[in-house]
Design an enzyme around this catalytic site. Structure first.
Site, PDB file in Angstrom:
ATOM      1  N   LYS A 141      -0.158   5.515  -6.000  1.00  0.00           N
ATOM      2  CA  LYS A 141      -1.220   5.588  -7.015  1.00  0.00           C
ATOM      3  C   LYS A 141      -2.091   6.832  -6.809  1.00  0.00           C
ATOM      4  CE  LYS A 141      -5.050   3.719  -6.267  1.00  0.00           C
ATOM      5  NZ  LYS A 141      -5.891   2.653  -5.735  1.00  0.00           N
ATOM      6  N   CYS A 159      -1.639   1.834  -2.915  1.00  0.00           N
ATOM      7  CA  CYS A 159      -2.592   2.925  -2.685  1.00  0.00           C
ATOM      8  C   CYS A 159      -1.937   4.305  -2.697  1.00  0.00           C
ATOM      9  CB  CYS A 159      -3.285   2.767  -1.329  1.00  0.00           C
ATOM     10  SG  CYS A 159      -3.339   1.113  -0.648  1.00  0.00           S
ATOM     11  N   GLU A 200     -26.064  16.227  -2.485  1.00  0.00           N
ATOM     12  CA  GLU A 200     -27.457  16.362  -2.044  1.00  0.00           C
ATOM     13  C   GLU A 200     -28.391  15.487  -2.882  1.00  0.00           C
ATOM     14  OE1 GLU A 200     -29.268  20.318  -2.582  1.00  0.00           O
ATOM     15  OE2 GLU A 200     -27.662  20.773  -4.003  1.00  0.00           O
ATOM     16  N   TYR A 233      -9.658  -3.155 -11.076  1.00  0.00           N
ATOM     17  CA  TYR A 233      -9.619  -1.744 -10.710  1.00  0.00           C
ATOM     18  C   TYR A 233      -8.238  -1.119 -10.910  1.00  0.00           C
ATOM     19  CZ  TYR A 233      -7.509  -2.302  -5.991  1.00  0.00           C
ATOM     20  OH  TYR A 233      -6.664  -2.541  -4.934  1.00  0.00           O
ATOM     21  N   HIS A 249     -26.628  22.247   0.241  1.00  0.00           N
ATOM     22  CA  HIS A 249     -26.745  22.900  -1.057  1.00  0.00           C
ATOM     23  C   HIS A 249     -25.718  24.018  -1.193  1.00  0.00           C
ATOM     24  CE1 HIS A 249     -28.819  24.041  -4.705  1.00  0.00           C
ATOM     25  NE2 HIS A 249     -28.763  25.301  -4.321  1.00  0.00           N
ATOM     26  N   CYS A 299       0.831  -1.209   0.000  1.00  0.00           N
ATOM     27  CA  CYS A 299       0.000   0.000   0.000  1.00  0.00           C
ATOM     28  C   CYS A 299       0.868   1.262   0.000  1.00  0.00           C
ATOM     29  CB  CYS A 299      -0.917  -0.035   1.214  1.00  0.00           C
ATOM     30  SG  CYS A 299      -1.959   1.406   1.349  1.00  0.00           S
ATOM     31  N   GLU A 323      -7.522   2.182 -13.181  1.00  0.00           N
ATOM     32  CA  GLU A 323      -6.911   3.366 -12.568  1.00  0.00           C
ATOM     33  C   GLU A 323      -5.677   3.820 -13.346  1.00  0.00           C
ATOM     34  OE1 GLU A 323      -8.186   2.770  -7.916  1.00  0.00           O
ATOM     35  OE2 GLU A 323      -6.334   1.853  -8.561  1.00  0.00           O
TER      36      GLU A 323
HETATM   37  P1  FAD Z   1       1.302  -6.129   1.960  1.00  0.00           P
HETATM   38  O1  FAD Z   1       0.926  -4.725   2.235  1.00  0.00           O
HETATM   39  O2  FAD Z   1       1.522  -6.543   0.574  1.00  0.00           O
HETATM   40  O3  FAD Z   1       2.548  -6.467   2.879  1.00  0.00           O
HETATM   41  C1  FAD Z   1       3.255  -7.655   2.795  1.00  0.00           C
HETATM   42  C2  FAD Z   1       4.678  -7.397   3.186  1.00  0.00           C
HETATM   43  O4  FAD Z   1       5.316  -8.628   3.454  1.00  0.00           O
HETATM   44  C3  FAD Z   1       5.495  -6.696   2.104  1.00  0.00           C
HETATM   45  O5  FAD Z   1       6.122  -5.547   2.625  1.00  0.00           O
HETATM   46  C4  FAD Z   1       6.529  -7.749   1.688  1.00  0.00           C
HETATM   47  O6  FAD Z   1       7.767  -7.176   1.303  1.00  0.00           O
HETATM   48  C5  FAD Z   1       6.674  -8.562   2.974  1.00  0.00           C
HETATM   49  N1  FAD Z   1       7.133  -9.928   2.795  1.00  0.00           N
HETATM   50  C6  FAD Z   1       6.642 -10.851   1.927  1.00  0.00           C
HETATM   51  N2  FAD Z   1       7.258 -12.021   2.115  1.00  0.00           N
HETATM   52  C7  FAD Z   1       8.139 -11.850   3.133  1.00  0.00           C
HETATM   53  C8  FAD Z   1       9.058 -12.721   3.806  1.00  0.00           C
HETATM   54  N3  FAD Z   1       9.159 -14.003   3.475  1.00  0.00           N
HETATM   55  N4  FAD Z   1       9.815 -12.186   4.791  1.00  0.00           N
HETATM   56  C9  FAD Z   1       9.718 -10.850   5.150  1.00  0.00           C
HETATM   57  N5  FAD Z   1       8.845 -10.026   4.554  1.00  0.00           N
HETATM   58  C10 FAD Z   1       8.071 -10.517   3.562  1.00  0.00           C
HETATM   59  N6  FAD Z   1      -5.959  -1.056  -1.302  1.00  0.00           N
HETATM   60  C11 FAD Z   1      -6.824  -0.098  -0.905  1.00  0.00           C
HETATM   61  O7  FAD Z   1      -7.471  -0.252   0.137  1.00  0.00           O
HETATM   62  N7  FAD Z   1      -6.977   1.052  -1.609  1.00  0.00           N
HETATM   63  C12 FAD Z   1      -6.285   1.293  -2.740  1.00  0.00           C
HETATM   64  O8  FAD Z   1      -6.449   2.341  -3.366  1.00  0.00           O
HETATM   65  C13 FAD Z   1      -5.373   0.312  -3.193  1.00  0.00           C
HETATM   66  N8  FAD Z   1      -4.630   0.508  -4.298  1.00  0.00           N
HETATM   67  C14 FAD Z   1      -3.734  -0.427  -4.692  1.00  0.00           C
HETATM   68  C15 FAD Z   1      -2.989  -0.191  -5.847  1.00  0.00           C
HETATM   69  C16 FAD Z   1      -2.081  -1.113  -6.276  1.00  0.00           C
HETATM   70  C17 FAD Z   1      -1.259  -0.826  -7.514  1.00  0.00           C
HETATM   71  C18 FAD Z   1      -1.906  -2.330  -5.561  1.00  0.00           C
HETATM   72  C19 FAD Z   1      -0.911  -3.355  -6.024  1.00  0.00           C
HETATM   73  C20 FAD Z   1      -2.636  -2.581  -4.412  1.00  0.00           C
HETATM   74  C21 FAD Z   1      -3.572  -1.634  -3.980  1.00  0.00           C
HETATM   75  N9  FAD Z   1      -4.348  -1.834  -2.837  1.00  0.00           N
HETATM   76  C22 FAD Z   1      -5.245  -0.887  -2.437  1.00  0.00           C
HETATM   77  C23 FAD Z   1      -4.286  -3.111  -2.107  1.00  0.00           C
HETATM   78  C24 FAD Z   1      -3.462  -2.997  -0.837  1.00  0.00           C
HETATM   79  O9  FAD Z   1      -2.182  -2.488  -1.148  1.00  0.00           O
HETATM   80  C25 FAD Z   1      -3.347  -4.371  -0.182  1.00  0.00           C
HETATM   81  O10 FAD Z   1      -4.647  -4.897   0.005  1.00  0.00           O
HETATM   82  C26 FAD Z   1      -2.637  -4.315   1.158  1.00  0.00           C
HETATM   83  O11 FAD Z   1      -1.345  -3.780   1.019  1.00  0.00           O
HETATM   84  C27 FAD Z   1      -2.563  -5.716   1.767  1.00  0.00           C
HETATM   85  O12 FAD Z   1      -1.839  -5.688   2.952  1.00  0.00           O
HETATM   86  P2  FAD Z   1      -1.085  -6.999   3.463  1.00  0.00           P
HETATM   87  O13 FAD Z   1      -0.618  -6.675   4.852  1.00  0.00           O
HETATM   88  O14 FAD Z   1      -1.902  -8.204   3.260  1.00  0.00           O
HETATM   89  O15 FAD Z   1       0.172  -7.165   2.495  1.00  0.00           O
END
Ligand code: FAD
Length: 454
Positions: free
Chosen positions: A51, A48, A443, A178, A438, A43, A182
């Site tokens: 973007k 997010c 509204e 989405y 308004h 994110c 975007e």
């Molecule tokens: P992540 O945030 O993906 O975190 C996982 C972390 O684990 C990463 O930092 C990774 O490096 C780390 N990791 C993985 N494997 C290992 C390992 N073995 N050892 C140590 N670290 C590791 N959501 C919204 O709500 N609004 C939006 O507008 C939106 N826009 C998005 C736009 C894009 C282009 C993308 C790709 C996603 C978007 N999302 C949006 C989705 C949102 O980013 C995810 O739903 C959210 O980040 C999920 O969180 P998470 O904790 O599951 O995983």
């Protein structure tokens, strides 16, 4: 829990992992977290946040043109400098990474920079150290996935696209979700000749059909080239570094950058869970119960890796729910995934909560649909032909509003408030009894009196 090095070991410092680590530590648990790329996860770094910053940048383009009708005189055409946007974004994300680091430090969570691997139900290996924990939380998120086609190595994914060296004057995005929609809008707004290629008949499957059609029309009006019911057959890099993209319908397009936004897969490679025979869902995501326990109860998982709606607020809510169940010993009902509001930052934006017209009709049979399709007041002087659509879906049996949808400026900002009403099961009569603000577009949500159809 004292026989272990930690009470909780979190793998992945993304949206879910950081929130879980901080909230668990706040209950007194001893917590460590491993992160191998960037604090804040998808994110903050490649999702997010960048973007939305780029979407703001893209909106300025039309704002400059539209300002003329309000008396502003700016040099036309305004010039856009990609490097400034990219580098300012990089600095902002560094700032956010620092905040995440300090939040973990302030919560007394040990941060280990490295890739973690699960050894067994209670042990993890990271940068050569074996660490034991009463509970291990897998919050590793997802990773972009690109389908096979000749020349696929020339396609960027959403991790790469933010930091391009040069601005692509001609841009193509493959996909109909989405993120694809975007990016097609963003690069169009920034000044690229932007194309979207999607194999289905219309993008944004799962969203309300009328909203999808309205969005298609608005995006086309803004100049995005939409190619539906076709796919990429092959991509060839040409001598000037441009890409020749051949579509399955025989058309060819020449572009400077190709983004594949064709979905994400759970980031499980090398994590060691395959060796533990942990149970997966049919789509390869980790199977969890309503306590976020995998088939090995001391290994928990949440966020994108579990196949939950891939949204940051969902990962955050799951993390807080998990902490309350596992570390505050609260007996909670299953987390409620209904009526999660969401936005699509295409231009104009989409905001949506609850059921689409199609889903509501299938579920309730008798529904009433209220729509307002209008030219926002701003565009009486701006010269823009952008229109706005607002839509309410009502369960006829009890008058409850079960869906609210909008395409228009700042739709996400507006629908967040409506989502409270929908979640609180308020009726159309409650909406009607609400006095409007308004003059606003909003509204319309409290003044739609006559159903468009039943
Ligand atoms: P992540 O945030 O993906 O975190 C996982 C972390 O684990 C990463 O930092 C990774 O490096 C780390 N990791 C993985 N494997 C290992 C390992 N073995 N050892 C140590 N670290 C590791 N959501 C919204 O709500 N609004 C939006 O507008 C939106 N826009 C998005 C736009 C894009 C282009 C993308 C790709 C996603 C978007 N999302 C949006 C989705 C949102 O980013 C995810 O739903 C959210 O980040 C999920 O969180 P998470 O904790 O599951 O995983």
């Amino acid at each position: 829990m004292t026989d272990y090095d930690y009470d909780l070991f979190v793998i992945g410092a993304g949206s879910g992992g950081v929130r879980a680590a901080r909230t668990a530590a706040a209950t007194g648990a001893r917590v460590a977290i491993a992160e191998d790329r960037y604090l804040g996860g998808t994110c903050v770094n490649v999702g997010c946040v960048p973007k939305k910053l780029y979407s703001y940048a893209a909106h300025f383009h039309e704002a400059f043109t539209e300002s003329a009708g309000f008396g502003w005189q700016l040099p036309q055409p305004a010039e856009f400098d990609w490097a400034t946007l990219r580098d300012n974004k990089i600095e902002e994300i560094k700032r956010l990474n620092g905040i995440y680091g300090r939040l973990l430090e302030g919560a007394d969570v040990r941060l280990i920079n490295g890739r973690a691997r699960v050894i067994d139900a209670h042990n993890v290996e990271v940068v050569g150290e074996t660490i034991s924990a009463a509970k291990i939380l897998v919050a590793v998120g997802g990773w972009p996935w690109t389908p096979d086609f000749p020349g696929k190595e020339h396609a960027l994914n959403s991790n790469d696209v933010f930091d391009l060296e040069t601005f692509p004057k001609r841009f193509l995005v493959l996909g109909g979700g989405y993120i694809a929609v975007e990016f097609a809008s963003i690069f169009n707004g920034l000044g690229s000749d932007s194309h979207l290629v999607y194999r289905g008949e219309l993008f944004l499957r799962g969203f309300d059909h009328e909203i999808r059609e309205f969005t298609r029309n608005e995006m086309e009006k803004k100049g995005v080239n939409l190619h539906f019911e076709t796919n990429i057959e092959s991509v060839e890099k040409q001598s000037d570094d441009s890409l020749k993209v051949t579509l399955t319908n025989g058309e060819t397009l020449e572009v400077d950058a190709l983004l594949s936004a064709t979905g994400r897969r759970p980031h499980l490679q090398g994590l060691g869970l395959d060796k533990l025979d942990i149970e997966l869902n049919p789509d390869g995501t980790l199977k969890v119960n309503d306590r976020f326990e995998t088939s090995i109860p001391s290994i928990l998982a949440l966020g994108d890796v579990t196949g939950a709606p891939e949204l940051t607020p969902v990962a955050l809510a799951e993390a807080m729910h998990m902490t309350r169940v596992h570390f505050a010993d609260e007996k909670l009902p299953t987390m409620d995934y209904n009526n999660i509001a969401t936005a699509v930052f295409c231009h104009p934006n989409i905001g949506t909560v609850g059921l689409s017209e199609e889903a509501a009709r299938a579920e309730f049979g008798a529904i009433r649909v209220y729509t307002a399709d209008f030219r926002p007041m701003k565009h009486t002087l701006s010269g823009s032909d952008e229109r706005c659509l607002m839509k309410l879906i009502v369960d006829d049996a009890n008058d409850r509003v079960v869906g609210a949808h909008m395409v228009g400026e700042d739709a996400g900002e507006l629908i967040q408030g409506i989502a409270i009403a929908v979640r609180a099961k308020l009726t159309k009569a409650d909406f009607d009894a609400t006095v409007g603000i308004h003059p606003t577009g909003a509204e319309e949500f409290v003044t739609m009196r006559t159903p468009t159809r039943c």
